[in-house]
Motif scaffolding. Structure first.
Motif, mmCIF file in Angstrom:
data_model
loop_
_atom_site.group_PDB
_atom_site.id
_atom_site.type_symbol
_atom_site.label_atom_id
_atom_site.label_comp_id
_atom_site.label_asym_id
_atom_site.label_seq_id
_atom_site.Cartn_x
_atom_site.Cartn_y
_atom_site.Cartn_z
ATOM 1 N N ASP A 144 2.681 40.361 -1.259
ATOM 2 C CA ASP A 144 3.782 41.106 -1.889
ATOM 3 C C ASP A 144 4.566 41.915 -0.861
ATOM 4 O O ASP A 144 5.745 42.204 -1.056
ATOM 5 C CB ASP A 144 3.241 42.040 -2.976
ATOM 6 N N LEU A 145 3.890 42.304 0.222
ATOM 7 C CA LEU A 145 4.566 42.921 1.368
ATOM 8 C C LEU A 145 4.321 41.970 2.537
ATOM 9 O O LEU A 145 3.239 41.952 3.126
ATOM 10 C CB LEU A 145 3.998 44.309 1.664
ATOM 11 N N ASP A 146 5.319 41.168 2.842
ATOM 12 C CA ASP A 146 5.148 40.082 3.808
ATOM 13 C C ASP A 146 5.437 40.569 5.226
ATOM 14 O O ASP A 146 6.587 40.869 5.569
ATOM 15 C CB ASP A 146 6.090 38.934 3.435
ATOM 16 N N VAL A 147 4.398 40.652 6.037
ATOM 17 C CA VAL A 147 4.575 41.044 7.438
ATOM 18 C C VAL A 147 4.253 39.873 8.367
ATOM 19 O O VAL A 147 4.057 40.066 9.566
ATOM 20 C CB VAL A 147 3.700 42.269 7.794
ATOM 21 N N SER A 148 4.235 38.670 7.822
ATOM 22 C CA SER A 148 3.846 37.499 8.612
ATOM 23 C C SER A 148 4.835 37.197 9.728
ATOM 24 O O SER A 148 4.481 36.543 10.715
ATOM 25 C CB SER A 148 3.688 36.273 7.706
ATOM 26 N N LYS A 149 6.073 37.657 9.580
ATOM 27 C CA LYS A 149 7.089 37.431 10.608
ATOM 28 C C LYS A 149 7.255 38.634 11.525
ATOM 29 O O LYS A 149 8.129 38.644 12.391
ATOM 30 C CB LYS A 149 8.431 37.098 9.952
ATOM 31 N N PHE A 150 6.445 39.676 11.321
ATOM 32 C CA PHE A 150 6.486 40.860 12.184
ATOM 33 C C PHE A 150 5.655 40.592 13.445
ATOM 34 O O PHE A 150 4.644 39.888 13.373
ATOM 35 C CB PHE A 150 5.858 42.075 11.492
ATOM 36 N N PRO A 151 6.014 41.168 14.594
ATOM 37 C CA PRO A 151 5.053 41.193 15.695
ATOM 38 C C PRO A 151 3.790 41.900 15.213
ATOM 39 O O PRO A 151 3.869 42.915 14.515
ATOM 40 C CB PRO A 151 5.767 42.022 16.773
ATOM 41 N N GLU A 152 2.631 41.362 15.549
ATOM 42 C CA GLU A 152 1.389 41.918 15.007
ATOM 43 C C GLU A 152 1.211 43.393 15.358
ATOM 44 O O GLU A 152 0.811 44.199 14.524
ATOM 45 C CB GLU A 152 0.192 41.112 15.500
ATOM 46 N N ALA A 168 6.898 49.251 9.055
ATOM 47 C CA ALA A 168 7.896 49.466 10.107
ATOM 48 C C ALA A 168 9.286 49.110 9.598
ATOM 49 O O ALA A 168 9.523 47.991 9.146
ATOM 50 C CB ALA A 168 7.546 48.628 11.331
ATOM 51 N N ALA A 169 10.201 50.076 9.672
ATOM 52 C CA ALA A 169 11.585 49.834 9.266
ATOM 53 C C ALA A 169 12.380 49.193 10.393
ATOM 54 O O ALA A 169 13.497 48.718 10.185
ATOM 55 C CB ALA A 169 12.241 51.149 8.844
ATOM 56 N N GLY A 170 11.814 49.189 11.588
ATOM 57 C CA GLY A 170 12.474 48.602 12.745
ATOM 58 C C GLY A 170 11.578 48.745 13.952
ATOM 59 O O GLY A 170 10.593 49.479 13.934
ATOM 60 N N GLU A 171 11.930 48.037 15.031
ATOM 61 C CA GLU A 171 11.111 48.050 16.237
ATOM 62 C C GLU A 171 11.860 48.706 17.394
ATOM 63 O O GLU A 171 13.079 48.597 17.514
ATOM 64 C CB GLU A 171 10.738 46.621 16.630
ATOM 65 N N ASN A 172 11.109 49.361 18.247
ATOM 66 C CA ASN A 172 11.658 49.978 19.444
ATOM 67 C C ASN A 172 10.582 49.917 20.526
ATOM 68 O O ASN A 172 9.425 49.625 20.241
ATOM 69 C CB ASN A 172 12.051 51.434 19.164
ATOM 70 N N ARG A 363 18.108 51.138 12.378
ATOM 71 C CA ARG A 363 16.766 51.736 12.485
ATOM 72 C C ARG A 363 15.919 51.033 13.547
ATOM 73 O O ARG A 363 14.699 51.101 13.509
ATOM 74 C CB ARG A 363 16.061 51.683 11.123
ATOM 75 N N GLY A 364 16.555 50.412 14.505
ATOM 76 C CA GLY A 364 15.844 49.639 15.496
ATOM 77 C C GLY A 364 16.024 48.161 15.215
ATOM 78 O O GLY A 364 16.734 47.765 14.276
ATOM 79 N N LEU A 365 15.407 47.320 16.022
ATOM 80 C CA LEU A 365 15.525 45.882 15.797
ATOM 81 C C LEU A 365 14.799 45.502 14.520
ATOM 82 O O LEU A 365 13.727 46.036 14.226
ATOM 83 C CB LEU A 365 14.925 45.115 16.970
ATOM 84 N N PRO A 366 15.369 44.579 13.715
ATOM 85 C CA PRO A 366 14.700 44.170 12.482
ATOM 86 C C PRO A 366 13.249 43.753 12.750
ATOM 87 O O PRO A 366 12.953 43.089 13.750
ATOM 88 C CB PRO A 366 15.542 42.986 12.005
ATOM 89 N N SER A 367 12.354 44.135 11.844
ATOM 90 C CA SER A 367 10.929 43.846 12.016
ATOM 91 C C SER A 367 10.633 42.360 11.899
ATOM 92 O O SER A 367 9.753 41.835 12.570
ATOM 93 C CB SER A 367 10.116 44.628 10.987
#
Length: 446
Positions: A144-152, A168-172, A363-367
């Motif tokens: 339901d909260l998909d983080v499979s495309k996020f850097p681990e 994470a709303a964004g990456e830095n 908010r930074g690079l998209p997660s």
């Protein structure tokens, strides 16, 4: 504060909020057995009990900090969610960064926190420790909260005591910015990722001899200290304690005393100017040093303040000591009456292509790495393109995320500045300043 108007929900033409079966089952269960709420109060917004009807009206309160540009983008993305789920509307509040966490603390203490709120790594552990944040782990595991495309290491940097407290709303990540124009004009080499700290100081000494501008002394910068610690096999924190010793800090302060003695850095008065957090006062743009130690996503703001061309690389040493840092998070109030819908909103903001395109890099690079590439391809600002490029390059080298900073982190940061400046001005030896710092840190985190 700048409360925004709530979008008007149109009449749903049929099932509009397609709730996953497992979430609907949770909603049915919640309708039968009301779960106890944190702090004994409901979140502000809709006070109705959860409904088993996926089309029942839902109003979520959401609170974030930022300027008018961020507010406009966020409101546009939330309006898109309402367009796709007409039964869900938002009570939106935003304000400038200053005073934001005072307001959030007041709302929380009063038992009336928002359903969704923005938070950063200075405070995530504190709010998770108070059981204010919803544990998002089961939502992640259920998809339901998909983080499979996020850097681990990016989603892991939201875990506190084994619970996923924020998305994470964004990456830095950390970046060493240098004045490329200055170096080219004087026939000097550019710094490169992978140089050791000693090599960086030798480079800065060479630059200073020809231009009188060396590298900003980062001994007061917690970002630089943290990366250096990780390269020594240490960390800023270890559980609920410090991850370093007085001896570690002494070595760090001595490294930069040596650089100052070699005139590879500016004088203490100028270093003090660079220790200011205001991005417009960074020495690389005020013309008082050849480098500044910043967050990579600050490149566009730096570029606005200089006509010179800037370059950006990783901090010195092994780049695997850096990680995909959450620039900020979205968290859900544990006592929200509509927590499942609130989590769905978080998932939407991170993974819906239209929403991610709207939010861009504010908010930074998209997660989401797939959507990040789409956003990156559409960016026209050269400075932001540089930011994206260096983070994309570093993504292949990032190490595991450290633990989220513990309560007292803000005080630790300010005490590092105080101790480092004592050493910079010669008011204390590196060893004396290190002891002052560690003693103050232990008091701050107690």
């Amino acid at each position: 504060m700048h409360p925004a108007t709530t979008p008007t929900a149109g009449p749903p033409p049929g099932p509009s909020h397609r709730t996953p079966r497992r979430r609907l089952l949770r909603g049915l269960l919640a309708a039968v057995v009301a779960a106890p709420l944190v702090l004994g109060a409901a979140a502000c917004g809709d006070d109705e009990a959860p409904s088993s009807d996926p089309n029942a009206p839902v109003k979520l309160s959401i609170f974030w900090w930022g300027g008018e540009a961020r507010a406009k983008l966020t409101e546009e993305a939330l309006a898109l969610y309402t367009k796709k789920h007409p039964n869900v509307t938002f009570e939106k509040t935003w304000q400038a960064n200053q005073g934001y966490f005072d307001k959030l603390a007041t709302l929380t203490a009063g038992g009336n926190p928002p359903d969704i709120f923005q938070i950063d790594d200075n405070y995530l552990s504190e709010y998770a420790g108070r059981n204010t944040t919803l544990d998002l782990t089961k939502y992640k595991d259920d998809g339901d909260l998909d983080v499979s495309k996020f850097p681990e290491s990016l989603w892991q940097y939201g875990v506190v005591d084994g619970k996923l407290a924020g998305m994470a709303a964004g990456e830095n990540t950390q970046g060493l910015v240098y004045n490329k124009t200055l170096l080219q004009k004087n026939g000097l080499p550019e710094p490169t990722t992978g140089q050791s700290w000693e090599e960086h100081i030798a480079w800065a000494e060479q630059v200073a001899k020809k231009t009188k501008l060396g590298t900003q002394d980062p001994s007061a910068d917690y970002k630089a200290f943290w990366v250096w610690l990780r390269q020594q096999g240490k960390d800023l924190y270890n559980g609920s304690d410090l991850g370093f010793t007085v001896e570690d800090v002494t070595k760090w302060f001595e490294l930069w005393k040596g650089a100052r003695d070699r005139r590879a850095t500016p004088t203490p008065d100028v270093i003090h100017e660079g220790n200011a957090t205001d991005i417009t006062k960074q020495l690389v743009v005020t013309g008082k040093a050849a480098t500044s130690w910043v967050w990579v996503n600050q490149m566009p703001e730096l570029k606005k303040n200089t006509k010179d061309e800037l370059g950006v690389i990783a901090y010195p040493g092994d780049p695997s000591a850096q990680w995909a840092r959450a620039s900020m998070y979205w968290s859900v109030f544990r006592g929200s009456k509509h927590k499942d819908v609130a989590v769905d909103v978080l998932n939407f903001l991170a993974n819906d292509p239209e929403a991610v395109k709207i939010l861009g890099t504010d908010r930074g690079l998209p997660s989401n790495l797939d959507l990040r590439k789409q956003v990156s391809d559409a960016v026209s600002d050269p400075a932001m393109k540089q930011s994206i490029q260096v983070e994309s390059d570093l993504a292949q080298k990032f190490g595991a995320a450290p633990q989220v900073p513990i309560k007292g982190h803000s005080k630790v940061r300010s005490e590092l500045t105080k101790a480092a400046e004592n050493a910079q001005y010669g008011r204390a030896t590196p060893a004396e300043a290190a002891k002052q710092f560690v003693d103050a840190c232990k008091s701050a985190i107690a």
